[in-house]
Design a protein around this motif. Structure first.
Motif, mmCIF file in Angstrom:
data_model
loop_
_atom_site.group_PDB
_atom_site.id
_atom_site.type_symbol
_atom_site.label_atom_id
_atom_site.label_comp_id
_atom_site.label_asym_id
_atom_site.label_seq_id
_atom_site.Cartn_x
_atom_site.Cartn_y
_atom_site.Cartn_z
ATOM 1 N N ARG A 26 0.811 -1.220 0.000
ATOM 2 C CA ARG A 26 0.000 0.000 0.000
ATOM 3 C C ARG A 26 0.844 1.271 0.000
ATOM 4 N NH1 ARG A 26 -3.285 -1.965 4.973
ATOM 5 N NH2 ARG A 26 -1.416 -3.172 5.048
ATOM 6 N N GLU A 27 2.137 1.134 0.223
ATOM 7 C CA GLU A 27 3.049 2.272 0.237
ATOM 8 C C GLU A 27 3.993 2.248 -0.976
ATOM 9 O OE1 GLU A 27 3.099 4.621 2.957
ATOM 10 O OE2 GLU A 27 1.174 3.632 3.234
ATOM 11 N N HIS A 71 3.831 3.346 -3.886
ATOM 12 C CA HIS A 71 3.946 4.611 -4.616
ATOM 13 C C HIS A 71 5.083 5.471 -4.065
ATOM 14 C CE1 HIS A 71 1.205 5.255 -1.242
ATOM 15 N NE2 HIS A 71 1.505 6.540 -1.291
ATOM 16 N N LYS A 72 5.379 5.324 -2.789
ATOM 17 C CA LYS A 72 6.483 6.069 -2.185
ATOM 18 C C LYS A 72 7.827 5.545 -2.697
ATOM 19 C CE LYS A 72 3.861 7.218 1.933
ATOM 20 N NZ LYS A 72 3.715 7.057 3.389
ATOM 21 N N SER A 114 3.216 13.532 2.553
ATOM 22 C CA SER A 114 2.310 13.880 1.446
ATOM 23 C C SER A 114 1.225 12.839 1.234
ATOM 24 C CB SER A 114 3.106 14.022 0.144
ATOM 25 O OG SER A 114 4.015 15.082 0.249
ATOM 26 N N GLU A 115 0.134 13.289 0.653
ATOM 27 C CA GLU A 115 -0.974 12.411 0.300
ATOM 28 C C GLU A 115 -0.627 11.624 -0.965
ATOM 29 O OE1 GLU A 115 -3.818 12.024 2.070
ATOM 30 O OE2 GLU A 115 -2.948 13.383 3.558
ATOM 31 N N TYR A 116 -1.376 10.564 -1.196
ATOM 32 C CA TYR A 116 -1.139 9.668 -2.334
ATOM 33 C C TYR A 116 -1.030 10.426 -3.655
ATOM 34 C CZ TYR A 116 -1.985 6.129 -5.888
ATOM 35 O OH TYR A 116 -1.879 5.343 -7.000
ATOM 36 N N TRP A 117 -2.012 11.257 -3.969
ATOM 37 C CA TRP A 117 -2.024 11.920 -5.275
ATOM 38 C C TRP A 117 -0.900 12.930 -5.422
ATOM 39 C CZ3 TRP A 117 -3.931 9.402 -8.992
ATOM 40 C CH2 TRP A 117 -5.020 8.568 -8.790
ATOM 41 N N ILE A 135 2.074 12.467 -4.192
ATOM 42 C CA ILE A 135 3.234 11.623 -4.487
ATOM 43 C C ILE A 135 3.188 11.149 -5.933
ATOM 44 C CG2 ILE A 135 4.312 9.391 -3.964
ATOM 45 C CD1 ILE A 135 3.767 9.995 -1.008
ATOM 46 N N VAL A 136 2.012 10.773 -6.403
ATOM 47 C CA VAL A 136 1.867 10.352 -7.802
ATOM 48 C C VAL A 136 2.254 11.493 -8.740
ATOM 49 C CG1 VAL A 136 0.186 9.668 -9.571
ATOM 50 C CG2 VAL A 136 0.166 8.557 -7.322
#
Length: 134
Positions: free
Chosen positions: A52-53, A55-56, A101-104, A106-107
């Protein structure tokens, strides 16, 4: 009759050649890079990051890649330590700027670093090809 023998012989030769080629395509479990075999590994915590992490981890990889291309272009050198330094600077950027930071966000940052690396890559390729490190 001669034609049938010739075709049969051709099929045998082609079949044997295909078998040899197929054996050469067997993947290995080794993960040895073609260039700069002494590349520093990713930090262990990145390798073990929760799905779930992920993306980081991707963001840090793109920061590392962009920094690498920037160093090559600035130094006009593609020595292994220039192209593949420690992960410290890239992880530092992540922890200083994106850890909370939030998911988006970071994306979006990942996309920006990817774009930056791809632009710098055009100038880095000739330098690294000349050094034999591409």
């Amino acid at each position: 009759m001669m034609r049938a023998v010739a075709i049969g012989s051709l099929l045998v030769v082609l079949g044997a050649t295909a078998g040899v080629a197929e054996r050469n395509l067997i993947p290995t479990l080794e993960n040895q890079p073609d260039v700069c075999p002494e590349q520093p590994p990713e930090p262990e915590w990145m390798q073990n990051i929760d799905v779930r992490e992920a993306h980081k981890r991707l963001l840090i990889q793109q920061v590392y890649r962009a920094q690498s291309m920037q160093r090559i272009v600035e130094a006009q050198s593609c020595e292994c330590p220039t192209r593949y330094p420690s992960w410290e600077a890239a992880t530092g950027v992540f922890f200083e700027q994106f850890a909370a930071s939030e998911y988006w966000d970071i994306v979006e940052a990942t996309s920006e670093y990817r774009r930056q690396a791809n632009e710098l890559r055009r100038d880095a390729i000739p330098v690294c090809e000349a050094a034999g490190n591409w």
